[in-house]
Scaffold this active site. Sequence first.
Site, mmCIF file in Angstrom:
data_model
loop_
_atom_site.group_PDB
_atom_site.id
_atom_site.type_symbol
_atom_site.label_atom_id
_atom_site.label_comp_id
_atom_site.label_asym_id
_atom_site.label_seq_id
_atom_site.Cartn_x
_atom_site.Cartn_y
_atom_site.Cartn_z
ATOM 1 N N HIS A 1 0.976 -1.168 -0.067
ATOM 2 C CA HIS A 1 -0.149 0.085 -0.004
ATOM 3 C C HIS A 1 0.715 1.335 -0.067
ATOM 4 C CE1 HIS A 1 -3.870 -2.213 1.779
ATOM 5 N NE2 HIS A 1 -3.289 -2.873 0.725
ATOM 6 N N GLU B 1 0.742 3.782 1.876
ATOM 7 C CA GLU B 1 1.187 4.172 3.205
ATOM 8 C C GLU B 1 2.405 3.544 3.677
ATOM 9 O OE1 GLU B 1 -3.502 4.134 3.288
ATOM 10 O OE2 GLU B 1 -1.883 3.086 2.236
ATOM 11 N N CYS C 1 -6.621 1.356 5.224
ATOM 12 C CA CYS C 1 -6.941 0.045 5.685
ATOM 13 C C CYS C 1 -6.415 -0.119 7.287
ATOM 14 C CB CYS C 1 -6.529 -0.960 4.855
ATOM 15 S SG CYS C 1 -4.685 -1.410 4.845
ATOM 16 N N CYS D 1 -2.559 -0.669 7.350
ATOM 17 C CA CYS D 1 -1.742 0.488 7.174
ATOM 18 C C CYS D 1 -2.095 1.436 8.780
ATOM 19 C CB CYS D 1 -2.017 1.019 6.200
ATOM 20 S SG CYS D 1 -1.578 0.510 4.560
#
Length: 170
Positions: free
Chosen positions: A96, A98, A124, A127
């Site tokens: 991801h 992040e 999410c 993260c």
Amino acid sequence: MSFELENYLKNVTIKESKNERESWDEYFKRLAKVIAERSTCVHRKVGALIVKDKRILATGYNQPPSGFPHCDEIGCIRDDLSIPSGKNQEICYGLHAEQNALIQAAKFGISTDGATIYVTHKPCSVCARLIINAGIKKVVYIEGYPDPLTDFFFKTCGIELVGGDQIEKG
């Protein structure tokens, strides 16, 4: 020249700023969108940047690990296995945005303690855990993401979560 400079400086008038520029939040949100354009994900292009004291510390976008083929080259494992969005997040070639921003900061020895992360999409819960432990205190996102555990983590841990029309305007 010194005399001319002194006289010039005595007569300088500083005007009151009209401050017609976009807010810092709007600026960093726009940059997150630009960062997302590097993503090769076939479903959702996500960008993130970590900021402290109005300075960019690190950026990231969703992509496979360095050296691994990009999704537009290898295909989407999630599509091939018919995995719905929001389910089995661990089954994916990509990291991801992040995660990549946090890894970039760690790789180059940049502290994220007390920083803000700007993301094109709400993080999410995986993260969210990383963001909390990285010491990030504020998360600003543009688009939602259906993971109620994220809200629970951030609320319980005192992380400020700002999204949608809650973004500061000045």
